[in-house]
Design a protein around this motif. Structure first.
Motif, mmCIF file in Angstrom:
data_model
loop_
_atom_site.group_PDB
_atom_site.id
_atom_site.type_symbol
_atom_site.label_atom_id
_atom_site.label_comp_id
_atom_site.label_asym_id
_atom_site.label_seq_id
_atom_site.Cartn_x
_atom_site.Cartn_y
_atom_site.Cartn_z
ATOM 1 N N TRP A 51 30.543 26.873 23.030
ATOM 2 C CA TRP A 51 30.423 25.460 22.651
ATOM 3 C C TRP A 51 31.834 24.922 22.443
ATOM 4 O O TRP A 51 32.343 24.845 21.313
ATOM 5 N N VAL A 52 32.464 24.598 23.534
ATOM 6 C CA VAL A 52 33.867 24.186 23.518
ATOM 7 C C VAL A 52 34.057 22.965 24.412
ATOM 8 O O VAL A 52 33.143 22.533 25.115
ATOM 9 N N GLY A 53 35.263 22.419 24.402
ATOM 10 C CA GLY A 53 35.599 21.313 25.297
ATOM 11 C C GLY A 53 34.714 20.107 25.090
ATOM 12 O O GLY A 53 34.567 19.599 23.973
ATOM 13 N N THR A 54 34.070 19.670 26.168
ATOM 14 C CA THR A 54 33.238 18.468 26.115
ATOM 15 C C THR A 54 31.801 18.739 25.695
ATOM 16 O O THR A 54 30.979 17.830 25.702
ATOM 17 N N SER A 55 31.493 19.963 25.350
ATOM 18 C CA SER A 55 30.139 20.277 24.898
ATOM 19 C C SER A 55 29.787 19.401 23.695
ATOM 20 O O SER A 55 30.599 19.228 22.783
ATOM 21 N N THR A 58 30.487 21.035 20.289
ATOM 22 C CA THR A 58 31.832 21.478 19.883
ATOM 23 C C THR A 58 32.215 20.984 18.496
ATOM 24 O O THR A 58 32.568 21.773 17.610
ATOM 25 N N LYS A 59 32.185 19.688 18.284
ATOM 26 C CA LYS A 59 32.608 19.123 16.990
ATOM 27 C C LYS A 59 31.679 19.572 15.864
ATOM 28 O O LYS A 59 32.133 19.840 14.736
ATOM 29 N N ILE A 60 30.396 19.654 16.163
ATOM 30 C CA ILE A 60 29.430 20.061 15.142
ATOM 31 C C ILE A 60 29.744 21.466 14.649
ATOM 32 O O ILE A 60 29.741 21.745 13.443
ATOM 33 N N VAL A 61 30.033 22.363 15.586
ATOM 34 C CA VAL A 61 30.359 23.743 15.232
ATOM 35 C C VAL A 61 31.659 23.803 14.449
ATOM 36 O O VAL A 61 31.757 24.494 13.425
ATOM 37 N N ARG A 62 32.653 23.095 14.909
ATOM 38 C CA ARG A 62 33.952 23.115 14.214
ATOM 39 C C ARG A 62 33.834 22.555 12.797
ATOM 40 O O ARG A 62 34.445 23.076 11.854
ATOM 41 N N ASP A 63 33.047 21.489 12.650
ATOM 42 C CA ASP A 63 32.851 20.908 11.319
ATOM 43 C C ASP A 63 32.171 21.908 10.383
ATOM 44 O O ASP A 63 32.534 22.014 9.196
ATOM 45 N N LEU A 64 31.181 22.631 10.908
ATOM 46 C CA LEU A 64 30.471 23.615 10.090
ATOM 47 C C LEU A 64 31.427 24.719 9.641
ATOM 48 O O LEU A 64 31.424 25.125 8.467
ATOM 49 N N LEU A 65 32.261 25.192 10.566
ATOM 50 C CA LEU A 65 33.198 26.258 10.232
ATOM 51 C C LEU A 65 34.240 25.794 9.217
ATOM 52 O O LEU A 65 34.610 26.541 8.300
ATOM 53 N N GLU A 66 34.705 24.555 9.364
ATOM 54 C CA GLU A 66 35.697 24.026 8.420
ATOM 55 C C GLU A 66 35.108 23.918 7.021
ATOM 56 O O GLU A 66 35.773 24.225 6.032
#
Length: 443
Positions: A51-55, A58-66
């Protein structure tokens, strides 16, 4: 030459995986977890994702991890990104190197994706005891989702995203033709004949390769023969050529052959959507639920979500839905046995798999989610998608039949089913040819 090299590499990979599997790797991964995380101890977790790039994820996953790192400042998460199918290669190479990520999303445990052999080699954590005893998982997913997450009676994955085979009727087309929208099997057959007699295209679908036609084949064969029994036939456990499969082949023929576009055998699924569904030329449509996003909003307003009808005399006595998982969450077996990592892995996975997070997947990223009893906003997710998901989650699940096929079998099956649905051959010949592909004893 390229195929030969690829096969050699693949065989070598699985030999290395098996050779590198120590007794500790194969030991039960259901050890007693620590009482709780030690927030004073620094922990590093590896998370691998495509789930990277334009997926849209992507942002949803990164927000969860942060957010997770804010809640647990002592935890460092190293994200390893591989776009698209590169993720398959990455995980396979990690398995060979004995460095499976601590936590990763990946496809199903189907032979075509290779994770089945990696799990059997002890590289993926066995989560069976955890999901059976932790109250978090109670009534979160249905039986069909857990079935997909399970291999050899061991649960290795936690459902992440899913698909179902959606069926739509264009109410405007039906009304103009003066044909009622069908519900029963006999009504379906009558409607198809009546539409054709009025000069209306019954099905606006492709039958090329892994097509929308295959999804109709799945429904009819599972309904008539039984989803598990067709699975056994595909896996070579019993002959494919039987009176029941012949009857199913005849039914598929009656429903589709001559009732699809003239170029159905030559066009891809997305072309069928653009050429026949989005132009209002077709009365009925069937496809993976992800196709909803390619349907014009003004056409979506005219579509009604249907359920595939029960076939009289068929093996299935309830109206099932073809549905399967697309992505699951897995953990590496070594990380799962690590008393410092496991509490954080449990918490991280629960955040990824929660109903609250799934609601974000659906409403923001437009993903189809397997969590039950979801309160999804139709204004954000779409009325058609919401209706379709409710239908899919209201019924028992049929597993997508090609998922049981090896890559070699699918390479033979797809041209066979395409030519058959395109009007070539008889039902009798079709089941015989299917038997040649899947019946090991007959070879």
């Amino acid at each position: 030459m390229k195929k030969t090299v690829a096969h050699i590499l693949l065989i070598t990979m699985f030999i290395l995986i098996a050779a590198g599997c120590s007794p500790a790797d194969n030991a039960s991964t259901a050890s007693t977890p620590p009482a709780g995380p030690d927030k004073n101890k620094k922990v590093t977790l590896r998370f691998a994702t495509n789930w990277v790039g334009t997926s849209p994820m992507t942002k949803i996953v990164r927000d969860l991890l942060e957010q997770f790192k804010k809640d647990y400042p002592n935890v460092t998460i190293e994200v390893e990104e591989s776009p698209g199918n590169d993720h398959i290669t990455k995980i396979k190479l990690d398995a060979v190197s004995d460095r499976i990520p601590d936590f990763f999303n990946y496809w199903r445990l189907d032979p075509g994706f290779g994770l089945d052999e990696i799990a059997r080699a002890g590289k993926v954590a066995d989560l069976t005891d955890w999901v059976k005893t932790d109250p978090f998982f109670k009534d979160l997913f249905d039986e069909s989702a857990w079935k997909t997450a399970t291999l050899d009676n061991k649960t290795y994955g936690i459902p992440g995203t899913m698909f179902y085979t959606a069926i739509y009727a264009n109410k405007e087309v039906f009304d103009k033709a003066g044909v009622p929208i069908p519900a029963t099997w006999d009504e379906w057959l009558s409607a198809v004949k009546a539409l054709k007699a009025k000069g209306v295209l019954p099905f606006g679908i492709s039958v090329k390769g892994d097509s929308q036609g295959v999804r109709t084949f799945d429904y009819v064969f599972s309904n008539m023969v039984g989803n598990d029994r067709v699975r056994d036939m595909i896996m070579g456990k019993e002959p494919f050529s039987t009176p029941e499969t012949l009857k199913a082949a005849q039914m598929v023929h009656e429903l589709l052959v001559g009732n699809v576009p003239e170029d159905a055998i030559a066009i891809a699924n997305d072309v069928a959507v653009a050429k026949y569904l989005n132009t209002g030329k077709a009365a009925l449509f069937i496809d993976n639920s992800s196709a909803i996003n390619s349907i014009k909003p003004e056409i979506q307003e005219k579509l009604v979500a249907l359920k595939f009808p029960l076939i009289p005399g068929g093996a299935q006595k309830t109206q099932n839905f073809e549905k399967d998982l697309t992505q699951l969450f897995y953990m590496g077996s070594k990380a799962w046995l690590d008393k410092d990592k496991r509490p954080y892995l449990e918490e991280l996975l629960k955040r990824f798999a929660s109903r609250e997070q799934a609601k974000i997947y659906a409403e923001v990223a437009q993903q189809t989610v397997p969590q039950l009893e979801m309160n999804i906003d139709p204004a954000k997710y779409g009325r058609l998608a919401t209706d379709g998901l409710k239908n899919a989650q209201s019924a028992p699940g049929n597993k997508w039949l090609p998922s049981y096929m090896s890559p070699d079998q699918r390479a033979k099956f797809e041209p066979l089913i395409s030519s058959y649905l395109g009007g070539e051959g008889t039902p009798e010949k079709f089941v015989v040819e299917m038997d040649k592909i899947f019946n090991v004893k007959a070879k």
